[in-house]
Design an enzyme around this catalytic site. Structure first.
Site, PDB file in Angstrom:
ATOM      1  N   SER A 106       0.832  -1.204   0.000  1.00 46.04           N
ATOM      2  CA  SER A 106       0.000   0.000   0.000  1.00 46.04           C
ATOM      3  C   SER A 106       0.872   1.262   0.000  1.00 46.04           C
ATOM      4  O   SER A 106       0.519   2.266  -0.630  1.00 46.04           O
ATOM      5  CB  SER A 106      -0.980   0.003   1.177  1.00 46.04           C
ATOM      6  OG  SER A 106      -0.307   0.174   2.393  1.00 46.04           O
ATOM      7  N   ASN A 136      13.465   3.890   4.978  1.00 45.63           N
ATOM      8  CA  ASN A 136      12.496   2.898   5.441  1.00 45.63           C
ATOM      9  C   ASN A 136      11.356   3.640   6.118  1.00 45.63           C
ATOM     10  O   ASN A 136      11.513   4.776   6.561  1.00 45.63           O
ATOM     11  CB  ASN A 136      13.165   1.947   6.446  1.00 45.63           C
ATOM     12  CG  ASN A 136      12.218   0.843   6.896  1.00 45.63           C
ATOM     13  OD1 ASN A 136      11.476   0.280   6.083  1.00 45.63           O
ATOM     14  ND2 ASN A 136      12.217   0.535   8.185  1.00 45.63           N
ATOM     15  N   HIS A 144       8.588   2.936   9.255  1.00 45.77           N
ATOM     16  CA  HIS A 144       8.300   2.017  10.356  1.00 45.77           C
ATOM     17  C   HIS A 144       7.046   2.518  11.082  1.00 45.77           C
ATOM     18  O   HIS A 144       6.928   3.720  11.349  1.00 45.77           O
ATOM     19  CB  HIS A 144       9.497   1.964  11.315  1.00 45.77           C
ATOM     20  CG  HIS A 144       9.279   1.023  12.452  1.00 45.77           C
ATOM     21  ND1 HIS A 144       9.311  -0.358  12.295  1.00 45.77           N
ATOM     22  CD2 HIS A 144       8.977   1.234  13.757  1.00 45.77           C
ATOM     23  CE1 HIS A 144       9.064  -0.934  13.453  1.00 45.77           C
ATOM     24  NE2 HIS A 144       8.853   0.006  14.350  1.00 45.77           N
ATOM     25  N   SER A 158       7.240   6.550  11.286  1.00 49.95           N
ATOM     26  CA  SER A 158       8.469   7.309  11.073  1.00 49.95           C
ATOM     27  C   SER A 158       9.123   6.898   9.761  1.00 49.95           C
ATOM     28  O   SER A 158       9.249   5.700   9.476  1.00 49.95           O
ATOM     29  CB  SER A 158       9.489   7.011  12.183  1.00 49.95           C
ATOM     30  OG  SER A 158       8.926   7.153  13.463  1.00 49.95           O
ATOM     31  N   GLU A 170      21.384  -1.019  12.818  1.00 55.17           N
ATOM     32  CA  GLU A 170      20.582  -1.548  13.912  1.00 55.17           C
ATOM     33  C   GLU A 170      19.123  -1.607  13.446  1.00 55.17           C
ATOM     34  O   GLU A 170      18.678  -0.697  12.740  1.00 55.17           O
ATOM     35  CB  GLU A 170      20.678  -0.565  15.079  1.00 55.17           C
ATOM     36  CG  GLU A 170      20.907  -1.200  16.425  1.00 55.17           C
ATOM     37  CD  GLU A 170      20.987  -0.095  17.455  1.00 55.17           C
ATOM     38  OE1 GLU A 170      20.041   0.036  18.222  1.00 55.17           O
ATOM     39  OE2 GLU A 170      21.976   0.663  17.404  1.00 55.17           O
ATOM     40  N   ASP A 216      15.398  -1.091  12.694  1.00 54.61           N
ATOM     41  CA  ASP A 216      14.471   0.030  12.847  1.00 54.61           C
ATOM     42  C   ASP A 216      15.119   1.237  13.538  1.00 54.61           C
ATOM     43  O   ASP A 216      14.506   1.880  14.395  1.00 54.61           O
ATOM     44  CB  ASP A 216      13.200  -0.406  13.599  1.00 54.61           C
ATOM     45  CG  ASP A 216      12.444  -1.469  12.819  1.00 54.61           C
ATOM     46  OD1 ASP A 216      12.460  -1.422  11.578  1.00 54.61           O
ATOM     47  OD2 ASP A 216      11.849  -2.358  13.451  1.00 54.61           O
ATOM     48  N   GLU A 243       1.018   7.090   6.777  1.00 54.14           N
ATOM     49  CA  GLU A 243       2.241   6.618   6.116  1.00 54.14           C
ATOM     50  C   GLU A 243       2.204   6.993   4.645  1.00 54.14           C
ATOM     51  O   GLU A 243       3.210   7.373   4.048  1.00 54.14           O
ATOM     52  CB  GLU A 243       2.370   5.090   6.242  1.00 54.14           C
ATOM     53  CG  GLU A 243       2.664   4.606   7.651  1.00 54.14           C
ATOM     54  CD  GLU A 243       2.883   3.105   7.711  1.00 54.14           C
ATOM     55  OE1 GLU A 243       3.391   2.511   6.742  1.00 54.14           O
ATOM     56  OE2 GLU A 243       2.534   2.509   8.747  1.00 54.14           O
TER      57      GLU A 243
HETATM   58  C1  GRF Z   1       3.790  -0.697   6.850  1.00 50.75           C
HETATM   59  O1  GRF Z   1       3.113  -0.725   8.066  1.00 50.75           O
HETATM   60  C2  GRF Z   1       5.165  -0.124   7.032  1.00 50.75           C
HETATM   61  O2  GRF Z   1       5.203   0.850   8.027  1.00 50.75           O
HETATM   62  C3  GRF Z   1       5.956  -1.330   7.458  1.00 50.75           C
HETATM   63  O3  GRF Z   1       5.447  -2.386   6.705  1.00 50.75           O
HETATM   64  C4  GRF Z   1       4.101  -2.113   6.341  1.00 50.75           C
HETATM   65  C5  GRF Z   1       4.023  -2.218   4.867  1.00 50.75           C
HETATM   66  O4  GRF Z   1       2.703  -2.128   4.424  1.00 50.75           O
HETATM   67  N1  GRF Z   1       7.361  -1.150   7.256  1.00 50.75           N
HETATM   68  P1  GRF Z   1       2.394  -2.031   2.877  1.00 50.75           P
HETATM   69  O5  GRF Z   1       2.981  -3.300   2.251  1.00 50.75           O
HETATM   70  O6  GRF Z   1       3.030  -0.795   2.368  1.00 50.75           O
HETATM   71  O7  GRF Z   1       0.903  -2.003   2.803  1.00 50.75           O
END
Ligand code: GRF
Length: 221
Positions: A15, A109, A111, A138, A145, A147, A176
């Site tokens: 997503s 990344n 998270h 974030s 390390e 995350d 996100e």
């Molecule tokens: C998200 O929650 C992201 O924060 C984490 O993995 C998930 C990925 O979801 N790293 P999607 O595949 O982008 O829907």
């Protein structure tokens, strides 16, 4: 100037990948996605990438006899694509130090927590159990390390009374999809950089983290 190319690594539903694809299509991100790489052949994100006409590559980790071989195949593939930026979007493999060192100033990344809180898995459940009134996501540069690494932007959402893990996860995920494209555009347009392991914005080192909360963007001073 040539268009910067980004490579996106996924393992799942994609997503965030879709949000990035949409932002590129809407010219909110001035870059091209040269490939989407998945370690899982059944990742739904691969369908999203194919639908958008993006080159997809599967490097199935189960097909390698050991971890190092998979790591090397992935590193070779990414190197061949020569990306300006590598974006981890739900990529569920731990990258080796050699990869992180090679791409450390161009590896992002996302998270689902307000780092440094709740590194690792089940972040929404843990935020609820801890009784936090605020939770979020974030975007960060990746360090060796888990995350960890310098945080670029955080989206904050309230934890509501009687919240379920699912409802909280959905509230965070929606944010996100806003902050990840934003951070990517900052990077490809040259506004965001990592110098000496410190986030720089408009070429100035920043002490604070940019935040996105209730549709208000606060940039670091
Ligand atoms: C998200 O929650 C992201 O924060 C984490 O993995 C998930 C990925 O979801 N790293 P999607 O595949 O982008 O829907």
């Amino acid at each position: 100037m040539s268009t910067p190319s980004i490579v996106i690594l996924i393992s799942g539903s994609g997503s965030n990948l879709q949000a990035i694809i949409d932002a590129v299509a809407e010219k909110k991100i001035h870059a091209e996605i040269s490939a989407v790489i998945s370690n899982r052949p059944d990742a739904l994100g691969l369908i999203k990438a194919k639908t958008a006409g993006i080159n997809t590559i599967v490097i199935d980790h189960t097909k390698f006899t050991d971890r190092q071989q998979f790591d090397e195949a992935l590193a070779r593939q990414v190197a061949e694509l020569e990306p300006a930026l590598v974006v981890l979007a739900g990529f569920m493999r731990i990258l080796p130090a050699s990869f992180i060192d090679q791409y450390e100033d161009r590896l992002l990344n996302i998270h689902p927590s307000l780092l440094p809180a709740f590194k690792g898995m089940h972040t929404h459940r843990r935020a609820l159990e801890a009784g936090h009134s605020e939770h979020g996501a974030s975007v960060h540069f990746v360090s060796n390390e888990l995350d960890s690494g310098p945080v670029v932007i955080q989206a904050k959402v309230p934890v509501l009374k009687d919240d379920s893990e699912k409802a909280l996860a959905a509230r965070v995920l929606k944010q996100e999809h806003i902050i990840y494209p934003l951070a990517i555009e900052w990077f490809v347009s040259g506004r965001l950089s990592l110098i000496n392991n410190k986030v720089h914005f408009d070429n100035k080192p920043v002490e604070e983290v940019a935040t996105w909360q209730s549709n208000i963007l606060c940039l670091p001073q």
